[in-house]
Design a protein around this motif. Sequence first.
Motif, PDB file in Angstrom:
ATOM      1  N   TYR A  60       0.840  -1.191   0.000  1.00 42.70           N
ATOM      2  CA  TYR A  60       0.000   0.000   0.000  1.00 42.70           C
ATOM      3  C   TYR A  60       0.874   1.240   0.000  1.00 42.70           C
ATOM      4  N   LYS A  87     -13.198  -6.871   3.554  1.00 45.50           N
ATOM      5  CA  LYS A  87     -14.495  -7.521   3.719  1.00 45.50           C
ATOM      6  C   LYS A  87     -15.436  -6.590   4.464  1.00 45.50           C
ATOM      7  N   GLN A 124      -7.265   1.095   1.646  1.00 43.84           N
ATOM      8  CA  GLN A 124      -7.320  -0.349   1.456  1.00 43.84           C
ATOM      9  C   GLN A 124      -8.635  -0.679   0.749  1.00 43.84           C
ATOM     10  N   THR A 125      -8.544  -1.150  -0.460  1.00 39.38           N
ATOM     11  CA  THR A 125      -9.728  -1.308  -1.307  1.00 39.38           C
ATOM     12  C   THR A 125     -10.338  -2.712  -1.276  1.00 39.38           C
ATOM     13  N   ASP A 126      -9.646  -3.660  -0.685  1.00 44.33           N
ATOM     14  CA  ASP A 126     -10.097  -5.049  -0.783  1.00 44.33           C
ATOM     15  C   ASP A 126     -10.530  -5.608   0.571  1.00 44.33           C
ATOM     16  N   ASP A 153     -11.278   2.888   3.646  1.00 44.01           N
ATOM     17  CA  ASP A 153     -11.647   2.081   2.481  1.00 44.01           C
ATOM     18  C   ASP A 153     -11.679   2.970   1.237  1.00 44.01           C
ATOM     19  N   LYS A 154     -12.125   2.430   0.134  1.00 43.04           N
ATOM     20  CA  LYS A 154     -12.093   3.173  -1.125  1.00 43.04           C
ATOM     21  C   LYS A 154     -13.021   4.384  -1.133  1.00 43.04           C
TER      22      LYS A 154
END
Length: 254
Positions: A10, A85, A81-83, A54-55
């Motif tokens: 990242y 849960k 952090q785009t991925d 997040d995104k």
Amino acid sequence: MITKDYPVAYSVYETTNYEDFNFLEENRDISKNHVNRLKESINEGYTFPPIIVDKHMNVVDGQHRLKAHEEVSAPVQFIIQTDMKENTLQKANSDVVKWTTPQHVEYHIKQGNENYEKLKEFKEYTGMPWAQATRILGKSKDLRVHSVAKILEYGLFEVKHEEDAYMFADDVIMRFRMEKPTGKIISAIKNIYDAGADTKRLVTAINVTEDELMLLNTIPKIIETIVKVYNKDLKKSEQIKFTQYDNGQYRLAF
């Protein structure tokens, strides 16, 4: 130093545009005291890990750090952090392992804080719970912080009553039969002791009421029970006067 060719996971960004961030309903409530402590550390030159978003720029981890940086107008670093849960926030909060009181004490001892070394020695000598050992031996350097857990965590503890604390331990704590008195029992006994009670008679009263005391869960009731036995067969002028008020406060006097 030789730097290996590590892959980049990242990128870390930095901004003072605090309005770009969003707080989620799932975020824990902001603790003003925690923010204030972080602000002090930032002003002292300490740096903190980047917050995680997040995104959509929703804060997943680091809401207190973000708030503290905003209030001192300092740039905040963050990772996108785009991925993640859907339950990442809940999982992160539940997986955080908080330090225990002994861990905080050991940390400050390793930092060379003699106050914490003395606290550990007093605690081990008396067998008292951490809260009672802390309050009897010393106090907080910051009078705004009252929680013993926070005092010990933030390094605010300082020894103030060492001689009196050990005298109380030797005169009373080491002499009664009760193996594991609760923190409230110790606090109640200390209040009676500080009022000027005869230590030998006080220890006797504690031993007589031992079983009953273990069933009580309020300091005033514990004091009342001990004092009742303490005063038995004493002249009125030698008795401890225990007064409890409607607001829950109480007073001890001779």
